[in-house]
Structure formats: structure tokens, C-alpha cells
Design a protein around this motif. Structure first.
Motif, short mmCIF file in Angstrom:
data_model
loop_
_atom_site.label_atom_id
_atom_site.label_comp_id
_atom_site.label_asym_id
_atom_site.label_seq_id
_atom_site.Cartn_x
_atom_site.Cartn_y
_atom_site.Cartn_z
N ALA A 1 -74.96 -49.14 7.15
CA ALA A 1 -74.20 -48.90 5.92
C ALA A 1 -72.74 -48.66 6.25
O ALA A 1 -72.41 -47.81 7.08
N LEU A 2 -71.86 -49.44 5.62
CA LEU A 2 -70.42 -49.31 5.82
C LEU A 2 -69.77 -48.77 4.55
O LEU A 2 -70.12 -49.19 3.44
N THR A 3 -68.82 -47.86 4.71
CA THR A 3 -68.02 -47.39 3.58
C THR A 3 -66.74 -48.21 3.52
O THR A 3 -66.00 -48.28 4.50
N LEU A 4 -66.50 -48.84 2.39
CA LEU A 4 -65.35 -49.72 2.24
C LEU A 4 -64.14 -48.96 1.71
O LEU A 4 -64.30 -47.96 1.01
N PRO A 5 -62.93 -49.44 2.02
CA PRO A 5 -61.72 -48.74 1.55
C PRO A 5 -61.51 -48.85 0.05
O PRO A 5 -60.77 -48.06 -0.53
N SER A 6 -62.14 -49.85 -0.59
CA SER A 6 -62.03 -50.01 -2.04
C SER A 6 -63.14 -50.95 -2.49
O SER A 6 -63.88 -51.49 -1.67
N ALA A 7 -63.25 -51.16 -3.81
CA ALA A 7 -64.21 -52.13 -4.32
C ALA A 7 -63.90 -53.50 -3.71
O ALA A 7 -62.75 -53.84 -3.46
N MET A 8 -64.95 -54.29 -3.48
CA MET A 8 -64.77 -55.56 -2.76
C MET A 8 -65.62 -56.66 -3.37
O MET A 8 -66.79 -56.45 -3.67
N ASP A 9 -65.02 -57.81 -3.54
CA ASP A 9 -65.75 -58.98 -4.00
C ASP A 9 -66.76 -59.36 -2.92
O ASP A 9 -66.40 -59.53 -1.76
N LEU A 10 -68.03 -59.47 -3.31
CA LEU A 10 -69.07 -59.72 -2.31
C LEU A 10 -69.01 -61.13 -1.73
O LEU A 10 -69.52 -61.37 -0.65
N ARG A 11 -68.36 -62.05 -2.45
CA ARG A 11 -68.16 -63.39 -1.86
C ARG A 11 -67.19 -63.30 -0.68
O ARG A 11 -67.37 -63.94 0.35
N LEU A 12 -66.16 -62.46 -0.84
CA LEU A 12 -65.22 -62.23 0.26
C LEU A 12 -65.92 -61.51 1.40
O LEU A 12 -65.74 -61.86 2.57
N ALA A 13 -66.74 -60.52 1.07
CA ALA A 13 -67.47 -59.77 2.10
C ALA A 13 -68.37 -60.70 2.91
O ALA A 13 -68.46 -60.59 4.13
N ALA A 14 -69.04 -61.61 2.23
CA ALA A 14 -69.93 -62.55 2.92
C ALA A 14 -69.14 -63.42 3.89
O ALA A 14 -69.58 -63.68 5.01
N ALA A 15 -67.96 -63.86 3.46
CA ALA A 15 -67.13 -64.71 4.33
C ALA A 15 -66.67 -63.94 5.56
O ALA A 15 -66.72 -64.45 6.68
N LEU A 16 -66.22 -62.71 5.36
CA LEU A 16 -65.73 -61.91 6.49
C LEU A 16 -66.86 -61.54 7.45
O LEU A 16 -66.64 -61.39 8.65
N ALA A 17 -68.06 -61.39 6.90
CA ALA A 17 -69.21 -61.06 7.75
C ALA A 17 -69.84 -62.30 8.36
O ALA A 17 -70.76 -62.19 9.17
N GLU A 18 -69.36 -63.47 7.94
CA GLU A 18 -69.91 -64.76 8.39
C GLU A 18 -71.41 -64.83 8.10
O GLU A 18 -72.23 -65.18 8.94
N LEU A 19 -71.74 -64.45 6.86
CA LEU A 19 -73.11 -64.50 6.38
C LEU A 19 -73.18 -65.38 5.14
O LEU A 19 -72.23 -65.41 4.34
N PRO A 20 -74.26 -66.12 4.94
CA PRO A 20 -74.43 -66.80 3.65
C PRO A 20 -74.43 -65.77 2.53
O PRO A 20 -74.97 -64.67 2.68
N LEU A 21 -73.82 -66.12 1.40
CA LEU A 21 -73.73 -65.16 0.29
C LEU A 21 -75.12 -64.69 -0.13
O LEU A 21 -75.32 -63.50 -0.42
N ALA A 22 -76.10 -65.59 -0.17
CA ALA A 22 -77.45 -65.21 -0.59
C ALA A 22 -78.03 -64.14 0.33
O ALA A 22 -78.75 -63.24 -0.12
N GLU A 23 -77.72 -64.21 1.63
CA GLU A 23 -78.22 -63.23 2.58
C GLU A 23 -77.56 -61.88 2.35
O GLU A 23 -78.21 -60.84 2.37
#
Length: 371
Positions: free
Chosen positions: A195-217
Motif C-alpha cells: 500500500a502506497l500513500t500518494l501525495p494527492s489524488a491521482m488518475d489511475l490511468r496515469l498510475a498504471a503507466a508509471l507502474a508499467e502495469l496494464p490498466l485492467a491489472e
């Protein structure tokens, strides 16, 4: 537990689960990150390990969305039960789909039932049918030790008896997989969820890209938000596989917190480069590249969907549909006048010249490209 052979209902469910061994293995492989999360919490609360199998009985460890007023999440909690356990349930945010929050709520229930009945089998039945139904069914047997025959004779629904049989069947399979011709996946710390605490609300599509994960995953582990953005405030949390955390955190440091929340997809109209696009948006090309997992020098062709910072403007959401289908008798000058654009612009947007032949059925762009 008694041997599986002592209960034909349990053996029947075990054989049903393992009828397709490869599918059974694949289901558990997919469930493994969530199983590890649940098992860690169950061990922390010193509860019977069989309870880690409950989400498989309920949902095959899938974050099932609610249907009407029905149950939701991998634990299949009812809305009223979830709210009573302190979960938030709304159209935009449903913590029954939050793996950590729903597991904490489910474990709270199981602990209570385990204390009340001093029998994990009855605790399972209470989880399915409700504690008061089980108390009524037990009557004078409430504080007595029940054998398998007593348990089978309880006047509860066949669904509740089947629920326990399925949990016990899974325990039998896990205990002796060879007997049922299945191979079980092994835990891997790399896929354990953190579990990560983010500095602010985050678009999950952006989060998926930064994590190099498929959005569905990513959404499978972070399913509580009906929109693809998590809420701001104390619940600004993200679950990621441990093997993805370091790269995600490194990429995240490049983005200002104010830039994390609002992103939108835009379709490219004309060929351009990511570098050129970033310049027109006054956004660093490296950030745009990270958000789209692309090379900054990559050429973008028409039809390519790109994740861009900011909210989509009304013009961006409507102009992409502004085209004109050539009809017999059309002229370029007449089309330009009809749409209130300069003839030179119309030619430029469509790579045409004054002498180009217009063929009926062809489609012209009649607005300035977004990029």
C-alpha cells in the motif's frame, strides 16, 4: 478437520472445484497477490487459515461490482453490513471493492463470530447466513461442541451448508493437491501487494503507466473507485505489486502533485511527434512520455489515443466529430464557406491543393486539428 472422505458433500465440492485442474491453478495464480494480502491479515489476527479461502468461495477472489442492492467485492459484503463495519459505500466510492478495507471489515466479522461460537465452522456459516440465524438454529446447542452430524443437522438453508462444504473442500485440496491432480502456484514476494500513500489524488490511468502495469491489472487491485481517479484526502492510497513499487516511486517524483489528478484521453488527428505535442502543451516531453509509456521522439499517427494532462475541453470533445462527407457537386470553396473556414486552411488540414479531385464518399476534416 476431519478427513475429506468423512463428508461426501465436501468431497463432491472438492471434485467440482478441480474438474478442470489447469483452470483451478490459473484462478489461484491470478488470486495470489490478494490471497497473500488476506493471509497476512488473518495470521496477524490469529484466525484459522481456512478463512483465507473464503474470498475464493465467495467470488474466486474477484472484485465483483454490486448489482442493485446486492453484495460486492471479493468478500461479497452486503451494503448494510459493510456500512456497519465502517466502510464507505456510494456510487463513486465503494470500499467493499477496496482489498485492504474490505479485508479488515471481513476479519472484524469473522473475529466476532469466532468468539461467539468458538467454532470456525459456525463462524463461516454466520458469515454466510448472519449470526442471528445461526444462533436461532443452534438453540440450546449454542455453547456445545458440535460434531459433523450435529452440524449437518442444523436447520439453516442448503446454501449455507454448501458454503461451509466449499470452504472445507478447498482446505482439503490445499492440504493434498496431488490427490485431486492439481498443481498449486507458489507465493512470490515480488507480486505481494504494497500500500502506497500518494501525495494527492491521482488518475489511475496515469498510475498504471508509471507502474508499467496494464490498466485492467491496476484496477483489479484498486477497484473501489467507479471513476478512474482515486479520491483526495486520507484515502489517497494505491496498492501495487512490490516489484513495481521502486520504478513507480521514481517516476512519480518527476510529476508535480498538482499534475497527478486531471488527465484525459485525446485522439491524434494528424501525424506529429510526442516532443512537438509536449511543446504545444507547454509540458515536459519526458512527463508526457512517461504517462504514455512512449519514447519522446516517437512519431504519433492519426487515430493514436494519448493521455494528456488537464481536463478535456468542450471543443476537444466535439471537434473530433466535425467532418464532411463529400457529395456529388461539392466544391472546396463551397465547403469552406459552409463551415466558416478559410479555403487555405481547409486545403492544409486535408493535404489537398486547389486542383485536387473530390470523390463522393471521401471524408474531409473541417476543423483545425487539435495538435
Amino acid at each position: 478437520m476431519l478427513d475429506c472422505d468423512d463428508n461426501q458433500a465436501v468431497l463432491k465440492e472438492a471434485r467440482r472445484y478441480t474438474r478442470h485442474p489447469q483452470r483451478f491453478n490459473a484462478n489461484w495464480s491470478k488470486a495470489m497477490p490478494l490471497l497473500m494480502l488476506v493471509l497476512e491479515q488473518i495470521e496477524r489476527h490469529d484466525l484459522p487459515g481456512e478463512f483465507a479461502l473464503l474470498p475464493y468461495v465467495e467470488s474466486h477472489y474477484r472484485q465483483l461490482p454490486p448489482s442493485g442492492n446486492g453484495p460486492a467485492g471479493m468478500w461479497q459484503l452486503m451494503g448494510r453490513t459493510a456500512v456497519d463495519q465502517g466502510l464507505k459505500v456510494s456510487r463513486s466510492y465503494d470500499e467493499r471493492l477496496d482489498a485492504l478495507a474490505s479485508t479488515a471489515a471481513a476479519i472484524g466479522l469473522l473475529e466476532r463470530y469466532d468468539r461467539q461460537f468458538s467454532d470456525w465452522r459456525l463462524a463461516d456459516m454466520a458469515f454466510n447466513a448472519g449470526e442471528y440465524r445461526i444462533k436461532r438454529a443452534l438453540g440450546k446447542q449454542l455453547h456445545q461442541q458440535l460434531d459433523s452430524e450435529d452440524l449437518a443437522g442444523l436447520k439453516v438453508s442448503s446454501t449455507t451448508h454448501q458454503h461451509l462444504a466449499r470452504l472445507m473442500a478447498l482446505s482439503c485440496i490445499i492440504n493434498d493437491p496431488q490427490r485431486f491432480s492439481v498443481t498449486l502456484p507458489q507465493p512470490d514476494n515480488g507480486i505481494a501487494l504494497q500500500a502506497l500513500t500518494l501525495p494527492s489524488a491521482m488518475d489511475l490511468r496515469l498510475a498504471a503507466a508509471l507502474a508499467e502495469l496494464p490498466l485492467a491489472e491496476l484496477l483489479r487491485f484498486n477497484a473501489a473507485w467507479s471513476r478512474q481517479k482515486n479520491p483526495s484526502g486520507p484515502t489517497t492510497r494505491l496498492l501495487l505489486p512490490q516489484q513495481k513499487v521502486a520504478n513507480f516511486n521514481f517516476a512519480l517524483t518527476k510529476f508535480p502533485p498538482a499534475m497527478l489528478s486531471d488527465w484525459h484521453l485525446q485522439t491524434i488527428d494528424v501525424s506529429t511527434t510526442l516532443d512537438t505535442l509536449a511543446s504545444s502543451l507547454e509540458t515536459p516531453a519526458t512527463l508526457l512520455a512517461s504517462a504514455n509509456q512512449l519514447d519522446p521522439t516517437q512519431t504519433l499517427h492519426p487515430g493514436k489515443a494519448i493521455l494528456l494532462p488537464g481536463r478535456a475541453t468542450e471543443s476537444e470533445s466535439t471537434t473530433s466529430t466535425q467532418t464532411h462527407t463529400i457529395r456529388r457537386g461539392d466544391t472546396l470553396s463551397a465547403i469552406a464557406r459552409h463551415y466558416g473556414v478559410r479555403l487555405a486552411d481547409l486545403l492544409h488540414w486535408n493535404a489537398l491543393s486547389n486542383t485536387s479531385i473530390l470523390r463522393p464518399g471521401a471524408i474531409l476534416r473541417v476543423h483545425a486539428p487539435t495538435f
